[in-house]
Design a protein around this motif. Sequence first.
Motif, PDB file in Angstrom:
ATOM      1  N   UNK A 109     -62.031  -6.223  26.851  1.00  0.00           N
ATOM      2  CA  UNK A 109     -62.480  -4.840  26.942  1.00  0.00           C
ATOM      3  C   UNK A 109     -61.391  -3.882  27.375  1.00  0.00           C
ATOM      4  N   UNK A 110     -60.436  -4.340  28.191  1.00  0.00           N
ATOM      5  CA  UNK A 110     -59.398  -3.429  28.672  1.00  0.00           C
ATOM      6  C   UNK A 110     -58.502  -2.967  27.526  1.00  0.00           C
ATOM      7  N   UNK A 111     -58.232  -3.855  26.581  1.00  0.00           N
ATOM      8  CA  UNK A 111     -57.407  -3.469  25.428  1.00  0.00           C
ATOM      9  C   UNK A 111     -58.164  -2.500  24.530  1.00  0.00           C
ATOM     10  N   UNK A 112     -59.454  -2.742  24.360  1.00  0.00           N
ATOM     11  CA  UNK A 112     -60.257  -1.864  23.517  1.00  0.00           C
ATOM     12  C   UNK A 112     -60.396  -0.485  24.165  1.00  0.00           C
ATOM     13  N   UNK A 113     -60.596  -0.494  25.478  1.00  0.00           N
ATOM     14  CA  UNK A 113     -60.664   0.792  26.171  1.00  0.00           C
ATOM     15  C   UNK A 113     -59.346   1.549  26.017  1.00  0.00           C
ATOM     16  N   UNK A 146     -57.214   1.386  23.616  1.00  0.00           N
ATOM     17  CA  UNK A 146     -57.120   1.916  22.249  1.00  0.00           C
ATOM     18  C   UNK A 146     -57.974   3.172  22.102  1.00  0.00           C
ATOM     19  N   UNK A 147     -59.182   3.142  22.657  1.00  0.00           N
ATOM     20  CA  UNK A 147     -60.042   4.317  22.612  1.00  0.00           C
ATOM     21  C   UNK A 147     -59.448   5.474  23.406  1.00  0.00           C
ATOM     22  N   UNK A 148     -58.843   5.148  24.553  1.00  0.00           N
ATOM     23  CA  UNK A 148     -58.187   6.176  25.352  1.00  0.00           C
ATOM     24  C   UNK A 148     -57.048   6.820  24.568  1.00  0.00           C
ATOM     25  N   UNK A 149     -56.269   6.017  23.866  1.00  0.00           N
ATOM     26  CA  UNK A 149     -55.182   6.547  23.039  1.00  0.00           C
ATOM     27  C   UNK A 149     -55.731   7.469  21.959  1.00  0.00           C
ATOM     28  N   UNK A 176     -52.512   0.515  16.943  1.00  0.00           N
ATOM     29  CA  UNK A 176     -53.726   0.997  17.621  1.00  0.00           C
ATOM     30  C   UNK A 176     -54.847   1.194  16.606  1.00  0.00           C
ATOM     31  N   UNK A 177     -54.538   1.730  15.441  1.00  0.00           N
ATOM     32  CA  UNK A 177     -55.545   1.921  14.409  1.00  0.00           C
ATOM     33  C   UNK A 177     -56.166   0.599  13.983  1.00  0.00           C
ATOM     34  N   UNK A 196     -64.704  -0.468  15.148  1.00  0.00           N
ATOM     35  CA  UNK A 196     -65.656   0.213  14.279  1.00  0.00           C
ATOM     36  C   UNK A 196     -65.674   1.722  14.403  1.00  0.00           C
ATOM     37  N   UNK A 197     -64.597   2.317  14.981  1.00  0.00           N
ATOM     38  CA  UNK A 197     -64.574   3.773  15.116  1.00  0.00           C
ATOM     39  C   UNK A 197     -63.760   4.442  14.010  1.00  0.00           C
ATOM     40  N   UNK A 198     -62.897   3.666  13.347  1.00  0.00           N
ATOM     41  CA  UNK A 198     -62.243   4.130  12.117  1.00  0.00           C
ATOM     42  C   UNK A 198     -62.379   3.008  11.099  1.00  0.00           C
ATOM     43  N   UNK A 199     -62.136   3.362   9.820  1.00  0.00           N
ATOM     44  CA  UNK A 199     -62.164   2.330   8.787  1.00  0.00           C
ATOM     45  C   UNK A 199     -61.130   2.678   7.720  1.00  0.00           C
ATOM     46  N   UNK A 200     -60.684   1.660   7.013  1.00  0.00           N
ATOM     47  CA  UNK A 200     -59.719   1.858   5.939  1.00  0.00           C
ATOM     48  C   UNK A 200     -60.370   2.651   4.813  1.00  0.00           C
TER      49      UNK A 200
END
Length: 336
Positions: free
Chosen positions: A14-18, A20-23, A57-58, A65-69
């Motif tokens: 979760x820390x890595x995902x957070x 990425x979302x923070x970025x 990061x993308x 699931x917050x962006x997609x190709x």
Amino acid sequence: MPSSDNLLWEAVSGISRFAALLTMAELGVADQLADGPLDAEELAARCGAHTPALRRVLRELESIGVVRAAGAGRYELTGEGAALRSDAPGSIRSGLRMLGEESFWYAMGKLPETVRHGKSAFIAKYGELYDHLAGNPEISRIFDDYMTTRAEVFTSGLVARHDFTGVGTMVDVAGGKGSILATVLRANPGMRGILFDLDHVVGHAGELFAAEGLADRCETVAGSFFDSVPAGGDVYLLASVLHNWGQDDAVRILRNVRAAMNPGGRVLVLEVVLPDDAEPHLGKDLDLRMLAIFNGGSERSRREYAELFAQADLELREVTELGAGASLLQATARSS
């Protein structure tokens, strides 16, 4: 059902995902993608980012699931990702930025030290939260945006679920910039309001009331709720206030409210109420933030709030769920 090992590793990941979302929040990625897909190079140019680093990061953001190709190396927002746009209703962007701000990140990272000594490592390094905010305008602005956005869901629930019929004056205690009070006044045209908070907080609230056409129905008063609160209110609202303080301080605040309110008046406390079971709950997450940032601040159960009110010569009458984890607790003067 996932194994305990999987659950633990999910939490660790979760820390890595957070991050990425923070970025994504800090760089304004969602705002840049609002008008349609962009490739990583164009997105990096717009966000002022390093293209290879942003691509990595993308990739993580896509897995969340917050962006997609969107073909040809381009990315677009998903419905979930749209919640990070600055202009999205209930936008989560300011919340991510606040929780990822250096001092807040430090607070959570130093939680073991706080638990070891029973004193907030955040306070030891940065001082009391509101002094820290007062001395750092940029952090204060992010915090205010976060609190305003967070309050939107609670406020709509408050207006929809609580009957303000017959209320002449509502006093919003520690009401910040007045967004909750303004919403309640718009929904109740016959009501007047008093916004009460520290001087540096209420200084700009008049601009909001003027913009909302409420300047003639609302006044601002500066002061400390540890000394007194404005007298003569029929309703006193404390929204996300009491959880910042330990038992003695919270009772002192409520006693000042009890002394100021009109006969027959009532106190409305908007907070997250802890459940009595062992299931996951937003309040349990928030309680660890309170532990990390305040000395004494905590989320409370219904029973604990009832005890708190009783010590201030008040009686808990009703608890109404407002959604998004928040509840409205209504108290009146104790019967003799």
